[in-house]
Design a protein around this motif. Structure first.
Motif, short mmCIF file in Angstrom:
data_model
loop_
_atom_site.label_atom_id
_atom_site.label_comp_id
_atom_site.label_asym_id
_atom_site.label_seq_id
_atom_site.Cartn_x
_atom_site.Cartn_y
_atom_site.Cartn_z
N ILE A 111 0.82 -1.21 0.00
CA ILE A 111 0.00 0.00 0.00
C ILE A 111 0.86 1.26 0.00
O ILE A 111 0.53 2.25 -0.67
CB ILE A 111 -0.96 -0.01 1.20
CG1 ILE A 111 -1.99 -1.13 1.03
CG2 ILE A 111 -1.68 1.33 1.33
CD1 ILE A 111 -2.89 -1.33 2.22
N VAL A 112 1.99 1.25 0.73
CA VAL A 112 2.89 2.42 0.72
C VAL A 112 3.36 2.71 -0.71
O VAL A 112 3.30 3.85 -1.18
CB VAL A 112 4.12 2.17 1.63
CG1 VAL A 112 5.17 3.25 1.40
CG2 VAL A 112 3.70 2.15 3.09
N ALA A 113 3.80 1.67 -1.41
CA ALA A 113 4.26 1.84 -2.79
C ALA A 113 3.12 2.28 -3.70
O ALA A 113 3.30 3.14 -4.57
CB ALA A 113 4.87 0.54 -3.30
N SER A 114 1.93 1.72 -3.49
CA SER A 114 0.78 2.06 -4.32
C SER A 114 0.40 3.54 -4.16
O SER A 114 0.06 4.21 -5.14
CB SER A 114 -0.41 1.18 -3.96
OG SER A 114 -0.12 -0.18 -4.20
N ALA A 115 0.46 4.05 -2.93
CA ALA A 115 0.16 5.46 -2.69
C ALA A 115 1.14 6.35 -3.43
O ALA A 115 0.76 7.37 -4.02
CB ALA A 115 0.19 5.75 -1.19
N LEU A 116 2.42 5.97 -3.43
CA LEU A 116 3.43 6.75 -4.14
C LEU A 116 3.21 6.71 -5.64
O LEU A 116 3.34 7.73 -6.33
CB LEU A 116 4.83 6.20 -3.81
CG LEU A 116 5.30 6.36 -2.36
CD1 LEU A 116 6.65 5.68 -2.16
CD2 LEU A 116 5.40 7.83 -1.99
N VAL A 117 2.86 5.52 -6.15
CA VAL A 117 2.62 5.36 -7.59
C VAL A 117 1.45 6.22 -8.04
O VAL A 117 1.50 6.88 -9.08
CB VAL A 117 2.37 3.87 -7.92
CG1 VAL A 117 1.79 3.72 -9.32
CG2 VAL A 117 3.67 3.09 -7.81
N ILE A 118 0.37 6.22 -7.26
CA ILE A 118 -0.81 6.99 -7.62
C ILE A 118 -0.53 8.49 -7.52
O ILE A 118 -0.90 9.28 -8.39
CB ILE A 118 -2.00 6.59 -6.75
CG1 ILE A 118 -2.44 5.16 -7.10
CG2 ILE A 118 -3.17 7.55 -6.93
CD1 ILE A 118 -3.58 4.65 -6.27
N ALA A 119 0.17 8.91 -6.45
CA ALA A 119 0.49 10.33 -6.28
C ALA A 119 1.36 10.84 -7.42
O ALA A 119 1.28 12.02 -7.80
CB ALA A 119 1.18 10.55 -4.94
N ALA A 232 -5.33 12.98 -6.07
CA ALA A 232 -4.77 13.32 -4.76
C ALA A 232 -5.63 12.74 -3.64
O ALA A 232 -5.13 12.21 -2.64
CB ALA A 232 -4.66 14.83 -4.62
N LEU A 233 -6.96 12.85 -3.81
CA LEU A 233 -7.88 12.30 -2.81
C LEU A 233 -7.72 10.79 -2.69
O LEU A 233 -7.66 10.23 -1.58
CB LEU A 233 -9.32 12.64 -3.20
CG LEU A 233 -10.41 12.24 -2.20
CD1 LEU A 233 -10.32 13.07 -0.94
CD2 LEU A 233 -11.80 12.41 -2.84
N LEU A 234 -7.61 10.11 -3.84
CA LEU A 234 -7.44 8.65 -3.84
C LEU A 234 -6.11 8.25 -3.18
O LEU A 234 -6.04 7.28 -2.43
CB LEU A 234 -7.48 8.12 -5.28
CG LEU A 234 -8.80 8.33 -6.04
CD1 LEU A 234 -8.69 7.77 -7.44
CD2 LEU A 234 -9.97 7.71 -5.29
N SER A 235 -5.06 9.02 -3.46
CA SER A 235 -3.77 8.75 -2.83
C SER A 235 -3.86 8.93 -1.32
O SER A 235 -3.30 8.15 -0.54
CB SER A 235 -2.70 9.68 -3.42
OG SER A 235 -1.43 9.39 -2.90
N GLY A 236 -4.59 9.96 -0.89
CA GLY A 236 -4.79 10.19 0.54
C GLY A 236 -5.54 9.05 1.19
O GLY A 236 -5.23 8.65 2.33
N PHE A 237 -6.55 8.52 0.48
CA PHE A 237 -7.28 7.36 1.00
C PHE A 237 -6.31 6.22 1.34
O PHE A 237 -6.44 5.56 2.37
CB PHE A 237 -8.28 6.86 -0.04
CG PHE A 237 -9.54 7.69 -0.13
CD1 PHE A 237 -9.95 8.49 0.91
CD2 PHE A 237 -10.31 7.65 -1.28
CE1 PHE A 237 -11.11 9.26 0.83
CE2 PHE A 237 -11.48 8.41 -1.38
CZ PHE A 237 -11.87 9.21 -0.33
#
Length: 311
Positions: A111-119, A232-237
């Motif tokens: 999930i950490v990597a996924s948040a970075l990828v989406i951001a 940005a909202l999705l990355s924050g989720f």
């Protein structure tokens, strides 16, 4: 777009990844769709199942209907998701019960990597994008600290649960399984899948279809009109949901389920050393860190070779 059999097999495999992710409370199938490069096609394909395409179906213009809804793509994806749901539900349930620290560690890294990828897909950082990511973190965090409920097994509530949980299939960072957990339906639906209870599966599936069709239109509109803010909202989720998948926890309170089994109701996140002191069990820190790194780099590698990155 013209696709080969190999392309559809790959799409089905991506569907299997989405299905496997959504079985776990805290991991979103939408995340897998995003990093494998099929996210926007998925949204648009689901959105295309509307009054116009349904009219074609009712007129028995099957070929035109199938083309209008991108049928080959959706069918391949659904087959992959179904394979995961039916084959992995029992396995993942057992792994979470027997090796929770190791499984959660793997998904924490993922999930950490996924948040970075989406951001990374935010094309321009402005104040509103920063606010959106902070709002996403806050909402997801608040959702993770809500106490799971004990609810009815009536068909109407199963329908509602399916409609709410399926939104996570196309919403990175919010897990459908976790929504079911909050609604008190995670174990019930998982058991239904494992034992092939067709009535429960059918009602849940109809609710899921209704929720998916309605929510896809909203999400498609947001991505077109407010792309950076939505991303940005999705990355924050996703960042906020990390509170749920922290591997080391202390049970604060428990409840007795319908089968008379005592289960954790409220849990606090604690440090590995504190976990060892309180529980007397090994925190498995080295293995947990290793699995978190595997999960992290798995997403980074998937993103590097995804169709969107190649573009």
């Amino acid at each position: 777009m013209t696709r080969s059999i190999k392309d559809y097999i790959i799409i089905a495999m991506k569907g299997m990844g989405m299905g496997a992710a959504d079985v776990v409370p805290g991991v979103s199938g939408g995340t897998i769709a995003f990093i494998t490069g099929i996210y926007e096609e998925l949204i648009e394909s689901i959105k295309s199942v509307n009054l116009t395409s349904i009219k074609l179906l009712l007129q028995f213009k099957l070929k035109d209907f199938w083309k209008a809804v991108n049928g080959n793509f959706l069918l391949s994806l659904v087959i992959g998701i179904a394979i995961s749901f039916l084959s992995l539900a029992k396995l993942i349930k057992n792994l979470l019960e027997q090796h929770p620290i190791l499984i959660w560690s793997f998904f924490f890294g993922l999930i950490v990597a996924s948040a970075l990828v989406i951001a990374k897909k935010i094309t321009e950082w402005k104040l509103r994008s920063i606010i959106a990511i902070l709002v996403g973190i806050g909402i997801a965090y608040m959702v993770t600290v809500v106490t799971p409920a004990e609810t009815t097994n009536a068909y109407w509530f199963l329908f509602l649960s399916g409609a709410l949980a399926i939104c996570a299939l196309i919403l990175p960072g919010i897990s459908g399984a976790f929504i079911l957990l909050l609604l008190g339906k995670y174990e019930f639906v998982l058991n239904a899948l494992s034992s092939f209870k067709l009535d429960v599966i059918a009602v849940f599936a109809v609710g899921a279809a209704a929720g998916l069709l309605s929510f896809s239109n909203l999400l498609s509109w947001l991505l077109k009109k407010y792309h950076n803010m939505t991303i940005a909202l999705l990355s924050g989720f996703m960042i906020g949901s990390l509170n749920k998948v922290w591997p080391w926890k202390q049970t604060v309170s428990t409840f007795i389920d319908r089968h008379g089994v005592e289960k954790a109701l409220v849990e606090d996140n604690i440090l590995p050393q504190t976990f060892e002191n309180i529980s007397g069990q090994d925190a498995n820190l080295a293995i947990a860190i290793g699995l978190a790194l595997i999960g992290f780099f798995l997403i980074i590698i998937m993103d590097k070779y995804s169709p969107e990155s190649k573009k």
